[in-house]
Design a protein around this motif. Structure first.
Motif, PDB file in Angstrom:
ATOM      1  N   HIS A  26       0.803  -1.221   0.000  1.00 37.57           N
ATOM      2  CA  HIS A  26       0.000   0.000   0.000  1.00 37.57           C
ATOM      3  C   HIS A  26       0.843   1.282   0.000  1.00 37.57           C
ATOM      4  N   GLY A  27       2.145   1.144  -0.223  1.00 34.63           N
ATOM      5  CA  GLY A  27       3.005   2.318  -0.334  1.00 34.63           C
ATOM      6  C   GLY A  27       3.213   3.065   0.963  1.00 34.63           C
ATOM      7  N   ILE A  28       3.282   2.346   2.076  1.00 31.75           N
ATOM      8  CA  ILE A  28       3.440   2.958   3.403  1.00 31.75           C
ATOM      9  C   ILE A  28       4.887   2.805   3.867  1.00 31.75           C
ATOM     10  N   ILE A  29       5.432   3.868   4.433  1.00 31.16           N
ATOM     11  CA  ILE A  29       6.795   3.856   4.964  1.00 31.16           C
ATOM     12  C   ILE A  29       6.816   3.051   6.258  1.00 31.16           C
ATOM     13  N   GLN A  30       7.785   2.136   6.380  1.00 33.40           N
ATOM     14  CA  GLN A  30       7.782   1.225   7.526  1.00 33.40           C
ATOM     15  C   GLN A  30       8.819   1.569   8.593  1.00 33.40           C
ATOM     16  N   GLY A  31      10.104   1.554   8.244  1.00 28.88           N
ATOM     17  CA  GLY A  31      11.112   1.715   9.273  1.00 28.88           C
ATOM     18  C   GLY A  31      10.995   0.595  10.293  1.00 28.88           C
ATOM     19  N   HIS A  32      10.871   0.970  11.577  1.00 29.84           N
ATOM     20  CA  HIS A  32      10.739  -0.022  12.649  1.00 29.84           C
ATOM     21  C   HIS A  32       9.291  -0.456  12.880  1.00 29.84           C
ATOM     22  N   ALA A  33       8.346   0.150  12.187  1.00 29.94           N
ATOM     23  CA  ALA A  33       6.934  -0.198  12.392  1.00 29.94           C
ATOM     24  C   ALA A  33       6.677  -1.626  11.915  1.00 29.94           C
ATOM     25  N   GLU A  34       5.771  -2.303  12.602  1.00 33.26           N
ATOM     26  CA  GLU A  34       5.450  -3.693  12.297  1.00 33.26           C
ATOM     27  C   GLU A  34       4.292  -3.793  11.306  1.00 33.26           C
ATOM     28  N   PHE A  35       4.525  -4.529  10.230  1.00 30.93           N
ATOM     29  CA  PHE A  35       3.481  -4.863   9.264  1.00 30.93           C
ATOM     30  C   PHE A  35       3.674  -6.315   8.853  1.00 30.93           C
ATOM     31  N   PRO A  36       2.600  -7.091   8.755  1.00 30.04           N
ATOM     32  CA  PRO A  36       2.740  -8.497   8.353  1.00 30.04           C
ATOM     33  C   PRO A  36       2.998  -8.621   6.857  1.00 30.04           C
ATOM     34  N   LEU A  37       3.416  -9.798   6.440  1.00 25.85           N
ATOM     35  CA  LEU A  37       3.546 -10.058   5.017  1.00 25.85           C
ATOM     36  C   LEU A  37       2.168 -10.132   4.366  1.00 25.85           C
ATOM     37  N   SER A  38       2.094  -9.655   3.141  1.00 26.14           N
ATOM     38  CA  SER A  38       0.888  -9.839   2.339  1.00 26.14           C
ATOM     39  C   SER A  38       0.830 -11.293   1.862  1.00 26.14           C
ATOM     40  N   LYS A  39      -0.260 -11.668   1.213  1.00 28.72           N
ATOM     41  CA  LYS A  39      -0.339 -13.023   0.660  1.00 28.72           C
ATOM     42  C   LYS A  39       0.755 -13.241  -0.372  1.00 28.72           C
ATOM     43  N   LEU A  40       1.005 -12.215  -1.188  1.00 30.68           N
ATOM     44  CA  LEU A  40       2.088 -12.316  -2.157  1.00 30.68           C
ATOM     45  C   LEU A  40       3.424 -12.463  -1.432  1.00 30.68           C
ATOM     46  N   GLY A  41       3.628 -11.712  -0.369  1.00 30.69           N
ATOM     47  CA  GLY A  41       4.864 -11.803   0.399  1.00 30.69           C
ATOM     48  C   GLY A  41       5.096 -13.187   0.973  1.00 30.69           C
ATOM     49  N   GLN A  42       4.030 -13.830   1.416  1.00 29.38           N
ATOM     50  CA  GLN A  42       4.157 -15.193   1.936  1.00 29.38           C
ATOM     51  C   GLN A  42       4.560 -16.169   0.833  1.00 29.38           C
ATOM     52  N   MET A  43       4.011 -15.971  -0.358  1.00 30.93           N
ATOM     53  CA  MET A  43       4.402 -16.812  -1.492  1.00 30.93           C
ATOM     54  C   MET A  43       5.862 -16.564  -1.862  1.00 30.93           C
ATOM     55  N   GLN A  44       6.279 -15.299  -1.837  1.00 32.90           N
ATOM     56  CA  GLN A  44       7.672 -14.973  -2.149  1.00 32.90           C
ATOM     57  C   GLN A  44       8.623 -15.627  -1.146  1.00 32.90           C
ATOM     58  N   ALA A  45       8.256 -15.609   0.130  1.00 35.10           N
ATOM     59  CA  ALA A  45       9.084 -16.234   1.160  1.00 35.10           C
ATOM     60  C   ALA A  45       9.224 -17.731   0.904  1.00 35.10           C
ATOM     61  N   LYS A  46       8.133 -18.388   0.511  1.00 40.45           N
ATOM     62  CA  LYS A  46       8.180 -19.816   0.212  1.00 40.45           C
ATOM     63  C   LYS A  46       9.109 -20.091  -0.961  1.00 40.45           C
ATOM     64  N   LEU A  47       9.032 -19.263  -1.994  1.00 39.65           N
ATOM     65  CA  LEU A  47       9.875 -19.480  -3.169  1.00 39.65           C
ATOM     66  C   LEU A  47      11.349 -19.223  -2.852  1.00 39.65           C
ATOM     67  N   ALA A  48      11.609 -18.236  -1.997  1.00 38.82           N
ATOM     68  CA  ALA A  48      12.989 -18.002  -1.560  1.00 38.82           C
ATOM     69  C   ALA A  48      13.504 -19.220  -0.795  1.00 38.82           C
ATOM     70  N   ALA A  49      12.653 -19.790   0.047  1.00 39.97           N
ATOM     71  CA  ALA A  49      13.027 -20.992   0.798  1.00 39.97           C
ATOM     72  C   ALA A  49      13.332 -22.149  -0.146  1.00 39.97           C
ATOM     73  N   ASP A  50      12.518 -22.293  -1.193  1.00 38.07           N
ATOM     74  CA  ASP A  50      12.758 -23.338  -2.193  1.00 38.07           C
ATOM     75  C   ASP A  50      14.121 -23.141  -2.847  1.00 38.07           C
ATOM     76  N   TRP A  51      14.463 -21.895  -3.139  1.00 38.09           N
ATOM     77  CA  TRP A  51      15.740 -21.584  -3.798  1.00 38.09           C
ATOM     78  C   TRP A  51      16.919 -22.022  -2.937  1.00 38.09           C
ATOM     79  N   PHE A  52      16.791 -21.887  -1.629  1.00 39.99           N
ATOM     80  CA  PHE A  52      17.890 -22.213  -0.728  1.00 39.99           C
ATOM     81  C   PHE A  52      18.027 -23.716  -0.454  1.00 39.99           C
ATOM     82  N   VAL A  53      17.089 -24.531  -0.927  1.00 43.37           N
ATOM     83  CA  VAL A  53      17.155 -25.964  -0.641  1.00 43.37           C
ATOM     84  C   VAL A  53      18.474 -26.561  -1.129  1.00 43.37           C
ATOM     85  N   GLU A  54      18.984 -26.073  -2.253  1.00 46.46           N
ATOM     86  CA  GLU A  54      20.238 -26.599  -2.804  1.00 46.46           C
ATOM     87  C   GLU A  54      21.468 -26.054  -2.089  1.00 46.46           C
ATOM     88  N   THR A  55      21.288 -25.151  -1.160  1.00 47.99           N
ATOM     89  CA  THR A  55      22.398 -24.553  -0.414  1.00 47.99           C
ATOM     90  C   THR A  55      22.269 -24.933   1.051  1.00 47.99           C
TER      91      THR A  55
END
Length: 220
Positions: free
Chosen positions: A23-52
């Motif tokens: 939503h284009g909000i400045i975060q800094g130290h403020a807490e915001f959860p991952l969006s649904k897309l963010g959760q999918m991105q985290a899963k794909l990043a985890a998949d990428w690291f499986v070979e490492t």
């Protein structure tokens, strides 16, 4: 002949898209959860690291980074790789700017039209001196670790600053920061006997495996 080089391979990972990013909000130290897309991105990043095989995972203590780090850890060592909380790699503190959109910030702080977001000097924001000290302490911590592969889950602003610190030291704030770090962008830095080499920045190939799941980047 025995190779006596001590080598720490550090993978810096920006967290997945947060609701504030969405939503284009400045975060800094403020807490915001991952969006649904963010959760999918985290899963794909985890998949990428499986070979490492990762020896350690460190994460900013902010929840958007922690969730991303735990997704990566879940795919390592049969889900038993512990995530270490590390406040040194949390995002730059932006005080009164946190929770605002860019438009709201420009209305309330007109001087920000010509100032860099992370180094504005506005009362209540993290100072250049404090950020530099964090970079110094982080470098000491990373280079003291045993040789191996380490993931550090952090934030776009801090990662871009840390890369500049590795290049030019405490004068990082005097130069243009050319790095753009997208959500779950992976940056590889190798320390050999304490000397850093940047191998690549903002690798997002893992987000292309199920269509294009990249999200907009924020220029700091």
């Amino acid at each position: 002949m025995i190779d006596m080089n001590e080598e720490q391979v550090i993978y810096f990972v920006r967290h997945g898209q947060s609701e504030a990013n969405k939503h284009g909000i400045i975060q800094g130290h403020a807490e915001f959860p991952l969006s649904k897309l963010g959760q999918m991105q985290a899963k794909l990043a985890a998949d990428w690291f499986v070979e490492t095989k990762l020896n350690e995972i460190f994460s900013s203590d902010l929840s958007r980074a922690r969730f991303t780090a735990e997704a990566i850890g879940h795919r390592q060592n049969n889900g038993r790789l512990h995530v270490h909380s590390e406040p040194l790699v949390r995002e730059v503190g932006l005080g009164p700017l946190e929770g605002m959109t860019r438009e709201q910030m420009a209305d309330q702080f007109p001087e920000m039209k010509s100032e860099a977001l992370l180094t504005s000097g506005i009362d209540g924001t993290e100072t250049i001196e404090a950020i530099t000290l964090r970079c110094e302490k982080l470098t000491e911590k990373l280079t003291d670790l045993p040789s191996g592969n380490i993931a550090v889950v952090s934030h776009g602003g801090f990662i871009s600053i840390y890369l500049m610190y590795l290049i030019i030291g405490s004068g990082w704030h005097k130069a243009n920061r050319p790095f753009v770090i997208g959500n779950t962008g992976i940056t590889k830095v190798v320390f050999t006997n304490g000397t850093p080499k940047i191998h690549y920045t903002n690798n997002q190939q893992h987000l292309q495996t199920e269509g294009d799941l990249t999200s907009s980047t924020v220029v700091y």
